[in-house]
Design a protein around this motif. Structure first.
Motif, PDB file in Angstrom:
ATOM      1  N   ALA A 172      -6.300   9.674   5.412  1.00 38.84           N
ATOM      2  CA  ALA A 172      -5.401  10.057   4.434  1.00 38.84           C
ATOM      3  C   ALA A 172      -5.810   9.060   3.123  1.00 38.84           C
ATOM      4  O   ALA A 172      -6.961   8.565   3.121  1.00 38.84           O
ATOM      5  CB  ALA A 172      -4.181   9.119   4.842  1.00 38.84           C
ATOM      6  N   LYS A 173      -5.340   9.584   1.993  1.00 40.05           N
ATOM      7  CA  LYS A 173      -5.491   8.533   0.663  1.00 40.05           C
ATOM      8  C   LYS A 173      -4.444   7.663   0.486  1.00 40.05           C
ATOM      9  O   LYS A 173      -3.263   7.839   0.798  1.00 40.05           O
ATOM     10  CB  LYS A 173      -5.475   9.612  -0.383  1.00 40.05           C
ATOM     11  N   ILE A 174      -4.783   6.517   0.190  1.00 40.20           N
ATOM     12  CA  ILE A 174      -4.100   5.505  -0.022  1.00 40.20           C
ATOM     13  C   ILE A 174      -4.220   4.830  -1.753  1.00 40.20           C
ATOM     14  O   ILE A 174      -5.010   5.091  -2.251  1.00 40.20           O
ATOM     15  CB  ILE A 174      -4.113   4.289   0.564  1.00 40.20           C
ATOM     16  N   THR A 175      -3.073   4.094  -2.256  1.00 40.41           N
ATOM     17  CA  THR A 175      -3.046   3.664  -3.391  1.00 40.41           C
ATOM     18  C   THR A 175      -2.815   2.079  -3.093  1.00 40.41           C
ATOM     19  O   THR A 175      -1.718   2.132  -2.515  1.00 40.41           O
ATOM     20  CB  THR A 175      -2.295   4.500  -4.372  1.00 40.41           C
ATOM     21  N   ILE A 176      -3.245   1.181  -4.053  1.00 43.41           N
ATOM     22  CA  ILE A 176      -2.831  -0.030  -3.933  1.00 43.41           C
ATOM     23  C   ILE A 176      -2.136  -0.021  -5.296  1.00 43.41           C
ATOM     24  O   ILE A 176      -2.659  -0.455  -6.338  1.00 43.41           O
ATOM     25  CB  ILE A 176      -3.951  -1.193  -3.793  1.00 43.41           C
ATOM     26  N   PRO A 177      -0.845   0.011  -5.334  1.00 42.69           N
ATOM     27  CA  PRO A 177      -0.170   0.208  -6.486  1.00 42.69           C
ATOM     28  C   PRO A 177      -0.071  -0.786  -7.858  1.00 42.69           C
ATOM     29  O   PRO A 177      -0.682  -0.548  -9.059  1.00 42.69           O
ATOM     30  CB  PRO A 177       1.422   0.434  -6.364  1.00 42.69           C
ATOM     31  N   ASP A 178      -0.099  -2.223  -7.338  1.00 41.53           N
ATOM     32  CA  ASP A 178      -0.450  -3.143  -8.498  1.00 41.53           C
ATOM     33  C   ASP A 178      -1.757  -3.385  -8.848  1.00 41.53           C
ATOM     34  O   ASP A 178      -1.837  -4.053  -9.833  1.00 41.53           O
ATOM     35  CB  ASP A 178       0.125  -4.351  -7.779  1.00 41.53           C
ATOM     36  N   VAL A 225       0.842  -1.170   0.170  1.00 45.00           N
ATOM     37  CA  VAL A 225      -0.044   0.098   0.033  1.00 45.00           C
ATOM     38  C   VAL A 225       0.919   1.311   0.142  1.00 45.00           C
ATOM     39  O   VAL A 225       1.759   1.362   0.820  1.00 45.00           O
ATOM     40  CB  VAL A 225      -0.955  -0.163   1.420  1.00 45.00           C
ATOM     41  N   GLU A 226       0.552   2.166  -0.847  1.00 51.13           N
ATOM     42  CA  GLU A 226       1.064   3.458  -0.630  1.00 51.13           C
ATOM     43  C   GLU A 226       0.185   4.476   0.122  1.00 51.13           C
ATOM     44  O   GLU A 226      -0.997   4.533  -0.372  1.00 51.13           O
ATOM     45  CB  GLU A 226       1.459   4.146  -2.187  1.00 51.13           C
ATOM     46  N   VAL A 227       0.837   5.010   0.994  1.00 54.87           N
ATOM     47  CA  VAL A 227       0.193   6.061   2.092  1.00 54.87           C
ATOM     48  C   VAL A 227       0.564   7.428   1.726  1.00 54.87           C
ATOM     49  O   VAL A 227       1.661   7.535   1.641  1.00 54.87           O
ATOM     50  CB  VAL A 227      -0.023   5.747   3.192  1.00 54.87           C
ATOM     51  N   HIS A 228      -0.589   8.287   1.189  1.00 54.73           N
ATOM     52  CA  HIS A 228      -0.243   9.691   0.838  1.00 54.73           C
ATOM     53  C   HIS A 228      -0.488  10.419   2.067  1.00 54.73           C
ATOM     54  O   HIS A 228      -1.632  10.726   2.522  1.00 54.73           O
ATOM     55  CB  HIS A 228      -1.082   9.981  -0.478  1.00 54.73           C
ATOM     56  N   GLY A 229       0.548  10.979   2.677  1.00 52.24           N
ATOM     57  CA  GLY A 229       0.513  11.855   3.871  1.00 52.24           C
ATOM     58  C   GLY A 229       0.492  13.342   3.573  1.00 52.24           C
ATOM     59  O   GLY A 229       0.423  13.784   2.296  1.00 52.24           O
ATOM     60  N   VAL A 230       0.436  13.977   4.429  1.00 56.94           N
ATOM     61  CA  VAL A 230       0.671  15.500   4.141  1.00 56.94           C
ATOM     62  C   VAL A 230       2.140  16.122   3.838  1.00 56.94           C
ATOM     63  O   VAL A 230       2.129  16.709   3.020  1.00 56.94           O
ATOM     64  CB  VAL A 230       0.554  16.236   5.697  1.00 56.94           C
ATOM     65  N   LYS A 231       3.175  15.442   4.462  1.00 61.06           N
ATOM     66  CA  LYS A 231       4.597  15.701   3.840  1.00 61.06           C
ATOM     67  C   LYS A 231       4.906  14.824   2.734  1.00 61.06           C
ATOM     68  O   LYS A 231       5.784  15.384   1.952  1.00 61.06           O
ATOM     69  CB  LYS A 231       5.447  15.273   5.305  1.00 61.06           C
ATOM     70  N   GLU A 232       4.707  13.547   3.000  1.00 62.53           N
ATOM     71  CA  GLU A 232       5.027  12.921   1.766  1.00 62.53           C
ATOM     72  C   GLU A 232       4.057  11.583   1.448  1.00 62.53           C
ATOM     73  O   GLU A 232       3.220  11.450   2.213  1.00 62.53           O
ATOM     74  CB  GLU A 232       6.633  12.495   1.879  1.00 62.53           C
ATOM     75  N   SER A 233       4.637  10.939   0.737  1.00 68.74           N
ATOM     76  CA  SER A 233       3.893   9.360   0.325  1.00 68.74           C
ATOM     77  C   SER A 233       5.089   8.340   0.514  1.00 68.74           C
ATOM     78  O   SER A 233       6.003   8.529   0.247  1.00 68.74           O
ATOM     79  CB  SER A 233       3.437   9.161  -1.226  1.00 68.74           C
TER      80      SER A 233
END
Length: 143
Positions: free
Chosen positions: A90-96, A28-36
């Motif tokens: 937060a927003k997340i991406t499941i890259p695959d 999982v990629e977590v998109h935070g305030v400072k970075e992902s």
């Protein structure tokens, strides 16, 4: 009682995390305030929330800057007692898989936590096959 037979299409599989015994996980990629940050999250059906992340990752992502009001913090009963959780959206991406979604991210408020867990609220949004024999979990589709 007869079971239901379904045609299953495997979309993507991941190897279990190395441990004894091995642990089902999802990247999982977590998109935070400072970075992902992209990381492996253990699939944990014992955790009822969406994402429970390490204290360090919570701070690194800057989620403390976007916390929900204190009245919306959660409390869980664990084997070691009650644990209060800080919460942030937060927003997340499941890259695959190309899946993007909004989630609630939690970390314990007063204790150091060192793991990243995907809980039932996130797991229940996916169709997963846990194949312990092969040591992998897969996202699947079926009719």
């Amino acid at each position: 009682m007869a079971g239901v037979t379904r045609e299953v299409k495997v979309i993507k599989c991941w190897r279990y995390l190395e441990a004894e015994p091995p642990i089902p996980s999802i990247r999982v990629e977590v998109h935070g305030v400072k970075e992902s940050v992209e990381s492996d999250f253990r699939l944990d059906t014992g955790y009822p929330g969406q994402l429970l992340i390490s204290t360090d990752l919570y701070e690194k992502l800057g989620l403390n800057l976007a916390e929900l009001p204190e009245k919306e913090f959660g409390v869980y009963r664990t084997a070691s007692g009650l644990v209060e959780m800080k919460r942030s959206q937060a927003k997340i991406t499941i890259p695959d898989l190309g899946i993007d979604m909004e989630v609630i991210v939690e970390t314990p408020r007063r204790i150091l936590f060192e793991r990243n867990l995907a809980g039932r609220e996130l797991i229940n949004r996916l169709k997963l096959l846990l194949d312990g024999v092969k040591g992998e979990d897969c996202v699947i589709e079926y009719e």
